[in-house]
Design an enzyme around this catalytic site. Sequence first.
Site, PDB file in Angstrom:
ATOM      1  CE1 TYR A 215      49.266  68.018   4.999  1.00  0.00           C
ATOM      2  CE2 TYR A 215      47.165  68.893   5.793  1.00  0.00           C
ATOM      3  CZ  TYR A 215      47.913  67.846   5.267  1.00  0.00           C
ATOM      4  OH  TYR A 215      47.307  66.639   5.019  1.00  0.00           O
TER       5      TYR A 215
ATOM      6  CE  LYS B 180      48.510  67.089   1.601  1.00  0.00           C
ATOM      7  NZ  LYS B 180      48.930  65.958   0.753  1.00  0.00           N
TER       8      LYS B 180
ATOM      9  CB  THR C 130      47.417  58.533  10.341  1.00  0.00           C
ATOM     10  OG1 THR C 130      47.292  59.954  10.505  1.00  0.00           O
ATOM     11  CG2 THR C 130      46.351  58.034   9.375  1.00  0.00           C
TER      12      THR C 130
END
Length: 257
Positions: A157, A161, A192
Amino acid sequence: MNAPPGEPERRVAGKVAIVTGGSGDLGAAVVRMLAAHGATVANLDRTTPAQQWESGSVTDWQLDLTDAGEVERVVAQVGSALGSPDVLVNAAGVLGRPAPSHESTEDEFDAVFGINVKGTWLMTKHVVPHMIRSGRGSVINFSSIHGITGGANVPLYHASKGAVRLLSKADAVTYGPHGIRVNSIHPGSMRTRMSRSSAERSPLGAEEYYRQLVAGNPIARQGEPAEIAYGVLYLASDESSFTTGTELVIDGGYTAH
């Protein structure tokens, strides 16, 4: 342009915006924010949102961001239905399984980079020609604080990014002469479903995970999706007409250390 007396200011009135990932918490907040401020919004996602949008100016389009032919077709359909896009928000993203690099699999690599990097690139590839023809546009790519900092939890990840961050800078240089601005936005820890999933999978346990995550922040809490959406609104609006190639970090001060 100022709003009429008694009416809220509509900061992107008349603009056509394409947003990917509106089924996610951050993407949904962006869709709502842009629509509330006068944009006509196309939400592009693999799944349709569970709830109806409050605004009639939002339409949903299903697509697989990793399928080049499908992206080309849907972007063309959106352009025909709504007009040339003024704003592209690449908000769709996946976290992937927490695992160090030597334990990650090739399939996991392809899944994370397919959505986070290839999907961002494909959307840019097929939306930017519309913006070049109109001589204007704003592209806003979702990176992360983990596109700036390193960490052991989800290295794929982080890497994806980081790629989005530098793709944004390269595209800012390339498309600036065409009147197109390209910026990246870097959320910190946000409240979230993706964050909850990461916390629940942490060997620390969710409570300790969150405690360590935000304890050192100058603003010691998680962010709210609307706080990211306001950042996107600024970059989408003409207020940011001299802003390109930059990183808008919204992280409660996490990266200030």
